[in-house]
Design a protein around this motif. Sequence first.
Motif: not given
Length: 121
Positions: A36, A38, A45, A89, A93, A114
């Motif tokens: 993963w 993000r 990224r 956060d 993702y 995503g």
Amino acid sequence: QVQLVESGGGLVQPGGSLRLSCAASGSIFSIDRMGWFRQAPGKERELVADITTRGTTNSADSVKGRFTISRDNAKNTVYLQMNSLKPEDTAVYYCNAHVSHYRASAPYEYWGQGTQVTVSS
């Protein structure tokens, strides 16, 4: 071709939890690394966590102790359990997978479309 389909994103309050899933389908002989990444607005990224076929994991320092990556090799699926979520956060993702299409072939890298995760009160 391989498709990666993500699910599980959404809006959650700080301190909450979400679980992301990503299922790979298509022309797959094997999948080495799944992971993963993000990307937050205005930022590059970044890797969140990844996992090998044998279960060896790697994760960013910013998520250690809060996020857990796992996979089901029989289902070609990777999961990201996210606990104690923080506003920082918040990001899109992306699922990532290194797929071999036949025995002894070099792996190709694939990305999902995503899924948005928003942490806000």
